[in-house]
Design a protein around this motif. Structure first.
Motif, short mmCIF file in Angstrom:
data_model
loop_
_atom_site.label_atom_id
_atom_site.label_comp_id
_atom_site.label_asym_id
_atom_site.label_seq_id
_atom_site.Cartn_x
_atom_site.Cartn_y
_atom_site.Cartn_z
N ILE A 7 -65.47 150.30 -33.76
CA ILE A 7 -65.67 150.70 -35.15
C ILE A 7 -65.89 149.45 -36.00
N PRO A 8 -66.57 149.60 -37.11
CA PRO A 8 -66.77 148.44 -38.00
C PRO A 8 -65.45 147.98 -38.62
N VAL A 9 -65.41 146.72 -38.97
CA VAL A 9 -64.26 146.16 -39.68
C VAL A 9 -64.75 145.60 -41.01
N SER A 10 -63.86 145.58 -41.98
CA SER A 10 -64.14 144.94 -43.26
C SER A 10 -63.13 143.83 -43.45
N LEU A 11 -63.63 142.63 -43.64
CA LEU A 11 -62.79 141.45 -43.84
C LEU A 11 -62.90 141.05 -45.29
N VAL A 12 -61.80 141.24 -46.03
CA VAL A 12 -61.80 140.97 -47.46
C VAL A 12 -61.32 139.55 -47.70
N LEU A 13 -62.24 138.69 -48.14
CA LEU A 13 -61.95 137.30 -48.48
C LEU A 13 -61.91 137.18 -50.00
N PRO A 14 -61.39 136.08 -50.52
CA PRO A 14 -61.31 135.94 -51.98
C PRO A 14 -62.66 136.06 -52.70
N HIS A 15 -63.74 135.64 -52.04
CA HIS A 15 -65.04 135.59 -52.70
C HIS A 15 -66.07 136.56 -52.16
N ILE A 16 -65.76 137.26 -51.04
CA ILE A 16 -66.74 138.15 -50.40
C ILE A 16 -66.03 139.09 -49.44
N THR A 17 -66.64 140.23 -49.17
CA THR A 17 -66.16 141.13 -48.13
C THR A 17 -67.22 141.17 -47.04
N LEU A 18 -66.80 140.87 -45.82
CA LEU A 18 -67.69 140.89 -44.67
C LEU A 18 -67.45 142.16 -43.88
N THR A 19 -68.52 142.89 -43.56
CA THR A 19 -68.41 144.13 -42.81
C THR A 19 -69.32 144.06 -41.60
N GLY A 20 -68.80 144.47 -40.46
CA GLY A 20 -69.59 144.47 -39.24
C GLY A 20 -68.72 144.82 -38.05
N MET A 55 -56.40 131.46 -23.09
CA MET A 55 -57.18 132.67 -22.83
C MET A 55 -56.75 133.76 -23.80
N GLY A 56 -57.72 134.40 -24.44
CA GLY A 56 -57.44 135.46 -25.41
C GLY A 56 -57.12 134.93 -26.80
N GLU A 57 -57.22 133.62 -26.98
CA GLU A 57 -56.94 133.00 -28.27
C GLU A 57 -58.19 132.31 -28.81
N VAL A 58 -58.24 132.15 -30.13
CA VAL A 58 -59.30 131.37 -30.78
C VAL A 58 -58.68 130.64 -31.96
N PHE A 59 -59.42 129.68 -32.49
CA PHE A 59 -59.02 128.99 -33.71
C PHE A 59 -59.87 129.51 -34.87
N ILE A 60 -59.22 129.73 -36.00
CA ILE A 60 -59.90 130.18 -37.21
C ILE A 60 -59.68 129.13 -38.29
N LYS A 61 -60.77 128.58 -38.84
CA LYS A 61 -60.59 127.62 -39.93
C LYS A 61 -60.29 128.38 -41.21
N ASP A 62 -59.53 127.76 -42.08
CA ASP A 62 -59.10 128.41 -43.32
C ASP A 62 -59.43 127.52 -44.51
N TRP A 63 -60.63 126.99 -44.53
CA TRP A 63 -61.07 126.15 -45.64
C TRP A 63 -62.52 126.48 -45.97
N SER A 64 -62.97 125.99 -47.10
CA SER A 64 -64.34 126.23 -47.61
C SER A 64 -64.64 127.72 -47.65
N GLU A 65 -65.80 128.10 -47.11
CA GLU A 65 -66.22 129.50 -47.17
C GLU A 65 -65.35 130.42 -46.32
N HIS A 66 -64.52 129.85 -45.46
CA HIS A 66 -63.65 130.66 -44.61
C HIS A 66 -62.20 130.74 -45.12
N GLY A 68 -59.01 132.16 -46.32
CA GLY A 68 -58.48 133.51 -46.25
C GLY A 68 -58.94 134.32 -45.05
N LEU A 69 -59.78 133.75 -44.19
CA LEU A 69 -60.33 134.49 -43.06
C LEU A 69 -59.26 134.90 -42.05
N ALA A 70 -58.34 134.02 -41.71
CA ALA A 70 -57.30 134.37 -40.73
C ALA A 70 -56.46 135.54 -41.25
N ASP A 71 -56.10 135.51 -42.52
CA ASP A 71 -55.34 136.62 -43.10
C ASP A 71 -56.14 137.91 -43.08
#
Length: 106
Positions: A7-20, A55-66, A68-71
């Motif tokens: 199913i699609p997800v919506s990722l709500v960031l401070p400046h944009i919502t990404l859906t896909g 395995m099964g892990e990734v790193f998510i940056k939390d600066w610039s355009e990203h 709030g992405l991890a949250d």
């Protein structure tokens, strides 16, 4: 092995919502968002700083355009945060996260 959410997800960031749809490539250790415009890489490679995700892990940056992405990924039920890191010359925040198995469909 590459998998995509059912199913699609919506990722709500401070400046944009990404859906896909989320694609997690366990072999490559990447997490992507697929939408009508193409593919956006959500994960980042921190090996230059000496960090390697398990395995099964990734790193998510939390600066610039990203900021709030991890949250946003955690709220959407895609990942579970494991560790907060400071990397680079500006001590930018990144997160090591576990991609939740129940999100992806084989």
């Amino acid at each position: 092995m590459s998998t995509t959410t059912a199913i699609p997800v919506s990722l709500v960031l401070p400046h944009i919502t990404l859906t896909g749809h989320i694609r997690h490539d366990r072999g490559a250790g990447t997490l992507d968002l697929l939408d009508e415009q193409g593919v956006e890489r959500l994960s980042t490679d921190l090996s230059v700083y000496g960090y390697v995700a398990g395995m099964g892990e990734v790193f998510i940056k939390d600066w610039s355009e990203h900021a709030g992405l991890a949250d946003a990924l955690a709220i959407a039920g895609v990942v579970s945060p494991l560790e907060s890191l400071r990397v680079g010359p500006f001590s930018s925040r990144a997160y090591r996260v576990r991609v939740l198995d129940e999100v992806v469909c084989l």
